[in-house]
Design a protein around this motif. Structure first.
Motif, short mmCIF file in Angstrom:
data_model
loop_
_atom_site.label_atom_id
_atom_site.label_comp_id
_atom_site.label_asym_id
_atom_site.label_seq_id
_atom_site.Cartn_x
_atom_site.Cartn_y
_atom_site.Cartn_z
N ASN A 1 -15.71 -9.64 -46.98
CA ASN A 1 -16.37 -10.39 -48.04
C ASN A 1 -17.38 -11.38 -47.48
O ASN A 1 -17.63 -11.43 -46.26
CB ASN A 1 -15.33 -11.08 -48.94
N ILE B 1 -11.91 -10.26 -53.08
CA ILE B 1 -12.88 -9.17 -53.09
C ILE B 1 -13.92 -9.33 -54.19
O ILE B 1 -14.76 -8.44 -54.38
CB ILE B 1 -12.18 -7.80 -53.22
N ASN C 1 -19.18 -7.05 -51.05
CA ASN C 1 -18.36 -6.80 -49.87
C ASN C 1 -19.02 -5.73 -49.00
O ASN C 1 -19.52 -4.72 -49.52
CB ASN C 1 -16.96 -6.30 -50.27
#
Length: 507
Positions: free
Chosen positions: A103, A85, A89
């Protein structure tokens, strides 16, 4: 009709999108990340706190930042610890239970909310800070002395570390603990045997857990009048061992144990009970000295005698040489970070640094005629307004026949009383000997002056972890000798600042 139908669909989509944007990200989430290790797929589950300040917290420390862009529907995370992450994102879902992110690699990552969302917090008489005083089981009593916090967001903390979730069932009059480690004895429903404003007794199977509620203001007042405030050094049967217990206001204690080749430091909270003339140490484990209730037998301005678990301890008040510091802003604080020592792919960046004293034969030659090195040691712990000072002497032993040398490592805050056992000294894996640091980099050259003289030095920056840093001044023409060392820990819970400066070289 068709036009109205399309408008309704658009409205529903718009409402759903709006809710996603307005949902509160702040709180505690569980993130399960899958990774490849030694050719095998594995996963790790981590609790992540998105703080209102924009910081990301995990493992009881701030490790990154977060920022939501509502117009772009994105969440940007700056935290290299969570590769899945890290970066920008796309927010696919953000509601009270789930955060779904996509992502830059088009991978989907899902986080589950652990803490209760805003507006749905708990509201009952058990919310607050408690001390788990003791546990009775099978006719035996174990004194625990641990801080337990029941938070309104449904999380309970053990010694200020997030331990799991909790809830109170009014119908059954039970408190339920949901601990991550399912085999933990605390996990499950506990019957409330007794509960009032100051005490709580819980029962599960054949065990009873005894809590008492704490009031920080009352504790601070009682502690201040206890006569314990200050630094106490305990008598010890081994003259080469040292045990110092410091009571600070309003409720912090520090225990330092020193012996040859080892130092341990523990911190926590303490609570004085005037009625019983005793105190509890919060934050220690079962095997630690002073864990549980400490009964004060005698106390005056210079001496302290107490009993713990049948053992008698005698201590004497320390009156050290204390220097007032006008402002900690005058100190040279170490601003470099642990992350700077790694490349973007997570590999160490500084593995072949050029040091002035990697050749141990040159080191031996330079220190062959040195008998001792004398250092001034100034130190303080977190939030102290004064520094203490000690003089430390390290013995140096070098000879041609053994083709080696030994230097006592005094950079732990104490000397070895003429009994050096530090080594090895011919191992290139210890280039900062007698220190054992391994994550370091060259930071230039600097001429500095100490009580021992003026020296041209190679400056080295060391990082032992996120909060622990050191800066070393290695004397170029006296290979094996440090002119100065700064050792700083910026941790919120165990911070300190230690300064070593060379005072004398004894030949």
């Amino acid at each position: 009709m068709k036009k109205i139908y399309l408008l309704l669909i658009a409205l529903i989509i718009s409402i759903g999108f709006s809710n996603a944007q307005e949902a509160d990200l702040k709180g505690i989430w569980e993130f399960t990340e899958t990774y490849l290790y030694n050719g095998k797929t594995d996963s790790i589950s981590t609790y992540i706190t998105f703080k209102e300040s924009g910081q990301i917290r995990a493992s009881e420390r701030d490790i990154g930042t977060w920022l939501i862009n509502k117009s772009e529907n994105t969440l940007t995370i700056d935290c290299f610890h969570f590769e899945g992450i890290d970066g920008e994102n796309e927010i696919k879902t953000l509601d009270e239970k789930e955060l779904k992110l996509k992502n830059s690699k088009d991978e989907i990552n899902i986080l589950k909310r652990i803490s209760l969302p805003k507006g749905k917090e708990l509201n009952n008489k058990f919310i607050g800070e408690w001390i788990l005083e003791k546990v009775e089981k099978d006719g035996k009593t174990d004194f625990i002395g641990q801080l337990i916090s029941f938070s309104s967001n449904g999380i309970f903390y053990w010694q200020e570390i997030m331990f799991g979730k909790w809830d109170y069932n009014k119908a059954t009059k039970k408190i339920c603990f949901d601990v991550r480690e399912k085999e933990d004895e605390l996990n499950g429903e506990h019957t409330i045997i007794e509960a009032n404003e100051t005490s709580l007794i819980l029962g599960i199977e054949d065990s009873k857990l005894y809590f008492f509620k704490i009031d920080r203001k009352k504790i601070a007042t009682a502690n201040k009048k206890s006569g314990l405030i200050g630094e106490w050094e305990f008598e010890h049967t081994n003259p080469k061992s040292k045990l110092v217990l410091t009571f600070n206001e309003p409720d912090e204690f520090i225990i330092i144990k020193k012996q040859e080749g080892m130092e341990s430091r523990m911190k926590g909270s303490w609570v004085f009970d005037r009625q019983e003339m005793s105190f509890n140490m919060i934050g220690l484990r079962g095997e630690d000295t002073f864990n549980g209730k400490n009964k004060i037998i005698e106390i005056n301005e210079e001496n302290l005698e107490l009993e713990n678990n049948g053992k008698i301890f005698i201590a004497h008040k320390k009156f050290e040489n204390i220097t007032t510091v006008e402002s900690t802003n005058n100190l040279e604080h170490l601003s470099f970070t642990y992350e700077e020592f790694f490349s973007e792919d997570g590999n160490p960046k500084y593995e072949n640094e050029k040091l002035p004293w990697l050749n141990w034969r040159e080191m031996k030659k330079d220190i062959l005629n040195i008998n001792q090195l004398v250092y001034s040691y100034d130190f303080n712990d977190e939030d102290k307004e004064v520094f203490e000072n000690e003089i430390l002497t390290t013995n140096v032993i070098a000879n041609i026949e053994d083709e080696g040398f030994t230097i006592e490592d005094v950079f732990k805050g104490y000397d070895n009383s003429g009994n050096p056992e530090q080594g090895p000294n011919t191992d290139n894996n210890h280039p900062l000997y007698p220190l054992n640091e391994y994550m370091f980099r060259e930071a230039g050259n600097e001429q500095i002056t100490t009580a021992a003289g003026t020296f041209d030095c190679t400056v080295i920056e060391v990082s032992n972890g996120y909060d622990m840093k050191k800066k070393l001044w290695m004397i170029n023409d006296k290979i094996g000798v440090y002119a100065k060392i700064i050792d700083e820990n910026t941790s919120e819970y165990s911070g300190y600042y230690h300064l070593y400066e060379l005072q004398e070289i004894i030949y």
